[in-house]
Design a protein around this motif. Sequence first.
Motif, mmCIF file in Angstrom:
data_model
loop_
_atom_site.group_PDB
_atom_site.id
_atom_site.type_symbol
_atom_site.label_atom_id
_atom_site.label_comp_id
_atom_site.label_asym_id
_atom_site.label_seq_id
_atom_site.Cartn_x
_atom_site.Cartn_y
_atom_site.Cartn_z
ATOM 1 N N GLY A 577 -7.548 -2.857 7.740
ATOM 2 C CA GLY A 577 -8.607 -3.307 8.820
ATOM 3 C C GLY A 577 -9.647 -3.984 7.937
ATOM 4 N N LYS A 579 -13.199 -6.020 9.351
ATOM 5 C CA LYS A 579 -13.982 -5.952 10.493
ATOM 6 C C LYS A 579 -14.411 -7.375 10.637
ATOM 7 N N THR A 646 -6.637 -2.552 16.576
ATOM 8 C CA THR A 646 -6.407 -3.464 15.487
ATOM 9 C C THR A 646 -5.811 -4.876 15.926
ATOM 10 N N ARG A 648 -3.919 -8.496 14.657
ATOM 11 C CA ARG A 648 -3.234 -8.881 13.611
ATOM 12 C C ARG A 648 -2.653 -10.540 13.689
ATOM 13 N N THR A 676 -4.815 -7.880 9.080
ATOM 14 C CA THR A 676 -5.161 -6.970 10.186
ATOM 15 C C THR A 676 -6.567 -6.743 10.165
ATOM 16 N N THR A 678 -10.251 -5.514 12.403
ATOM 17 C CA THR A 678 -10.917 -4.775 13.647
ATOM 18 C C THR A 678 -11.934 -5.444 14.154
#
Length: 790
Positions: A577, A579, A646, A648, A676, A678
Amino acid sequence: MTRRSGIVAIFALIAFAAPASAQLTPEVGYVYPPGGKAGTTVSVHLGGAEWTPDMQFFVHDKRVKLEILGSPGELLIPPPPYWFGAKGRLSALPLLRERPAKFVLPADLPPGPIRWQAANANGATSTGVFIVGTGTEVVEDEKRSAPQTLAALPVTVSGRLWKNEEVDRYRFTVAKAGPITCALTARKLGSGFNGVLEVYDAKGKLVADDVDTEGHDPVLTFATTAGGEYTVAVRDIDHAGDRSFTYRLEVRPEPRVLATVPAVGKRGETRAVEFFGVGLANGGAGLESLKASVAFPAGEADSFTYQLKTPWGTVPHTFALSDLPEAVGTALTVPGAVTGVLDKPNADARFTLTGKKGDRWSIAADARRFGSPLDVTLRLLGPDGKQVATNDDLPGTTDAGLEFTVPADGSYQLVVEDKSGAAGSKTAIFRVSVRVPVDGYTLHVAAQKMSLVLGTKVPLAVKATRNGAFKGPITLAIAGLPAGVTTTPATLVIPADKADLAITLDVAADAAVTAGLVTITGTADVGGKPMMRAVRAPLPSTTGNLAPRSPEETETLLAAITMKPRVKGAPVDKDTGRKVPRGSTHPADVTLERLEGFTGEIVLRQAARQSYQVQGITGRDLIVPPDVTKTAFPCFMPEWLETSRTSRMGIMAEVKVADPKGNVRTLLAPISGFVTMTMEGALLKLSHPEGEVQSKPGEAIVVRVRLAKSPRLVDAVKLELVASEHGDVAKADPVVVQPGQADADFRIVVASGKLVGEHVFTIRGTAVQPGNLPVVSETEVRVTFLPMAK
């Protein structure tokens, strides 16, 4: 076990090579409209995944021409509304590209499905389906907001549910009272949705409905009144939608046949047949029956369409044909067949078979094949009453079958039972057939498409199962292999009394990269006469027809010469993940490894196969210069994405490489793993605090747009009107909001009197991050247009 016909099945297990390592094989998506009338030329769009400009297209029926009229378009991102929450985590359908094309259909083409395929330097697709019809054809008007009027019946409508929550409605008026049948064909086209049909009268009252909970496509028949107006609605059972959700809706002023006794006709025989269905006799909505004398034709045809005359019109019904005696009731001869009905709940049917030691019986129990609701099973009891054999489902069907060698003289009892709980109706029919071995053979291959990598040897294993007394050699001939592909041995013969043959397909290293339709034919001496049989390949039920009543096969194979990949790669932070602010573009670092000495330009694109629901996530094409091995792919993440999951992005790589003959081919390879991310707070947010707006005729709409933006955005923000169904009726000049401004007036000009009532406009604001990475926010404005004064 597969269902046998009297002549032997030979299963040729062909070990077709998989595509070259890490290659992205093309996929068939849909054809729209999905059907057309024989004797016409139908303009269509072909949809597919991982399609390249150098695709080759094929039609299995040589009478039909498929002409490609353009190159693949842009990647088609599903429009809103989007699914969020638990549904947002469902696997995404492939993102497709379309190509314009046309099918040229000869006038003598029989109704039914035709199959088409495509191939490129990465492999071959599975088969797609296009339906040939004979009556009036109408294509859905996708821009309409009211129910589409069907001027006359019968008619077939080609449509699609192209976005979530879509419901398509069609309105028609009946001239005289009688039964109307509405039949939806969707899964049989390869469309991945379970349809719902709902019929309403002029007052909005639900008259009839059918919900496809089993994946067989819905159909319903209802009674009408003379001059009555009705609306039929089409939707997905879960209110899903996608461009690939194509369908054909037939609306016919006729009753519907559900079952016949007998279920199959004997060639050359004339006999009484009882038809069971909705509205056959009195035109009502209940189950009725009608008897008719049917003359089944002689000859070698596998089926025959009978025109049943009813008080409410003529109804076509297609019978399968056989050479067996076709009985009704409980009398079953060997060889022979019988049609039975489990018309009482929990009922079974029992038949007595007398045999001698060593006799061989090929027993089949068919129900699903005829559209019966039964899930039949077979049990065979010996002379002592003990079970000696049983079968429930054969591969690819709920119908049953047994191959049995009689161990001792005596009478055996064959028991047919239902596992579905559907017994108790006159439509709960089944057919049991018993055949004895007949000298001969058939050929069957395990795969319909094959990928042949340049400069390699591809194994081809053929396994034979013989029947009767036939033990002789079988000579195989392969036609249509692409130039540069040869076989070892050169002469292909399954030796006498042998069950397999090892073949090698040798692909020349200097062959042109191309594809072709292939047939394999066997020839053998059977009883002093030559017998020829074409190899048949199973068609997977995961593509093409998703609702076969029994396993489907084809005699046409597709072979594609392919090239090894020239690149592979992975995101630097794959599957971890990172951000990312909502509404922004994330530059995802990607490393590339060049293969086979390739040093040229690479194009990174958003892949067709994504992970979760796409929800408007996009990635624009990125050109990677020669020799470069590290770059950043721009992943745009819309502002409406959830922070609770998440998000993608799947990426693919495209390169251009000349084949050994100098033909430039396009090679595709996946970038391993997903980018991926977040989601966190947005960098830019648009709003309009004044709420709903009213507009008088001839007045411009002035919307006060408020901006909230992060200090990280130091440049101006551009406001634009998002294109919509309003087309040229509404226009607006872009507005540039300078740094330091918190709001701006946005002016929308609407042609006087063109819009009435409530309409929604979307205003989009775009800022730019360093690296020319867009940041986007949108706000919707609801406008009520007042009517013009009289």
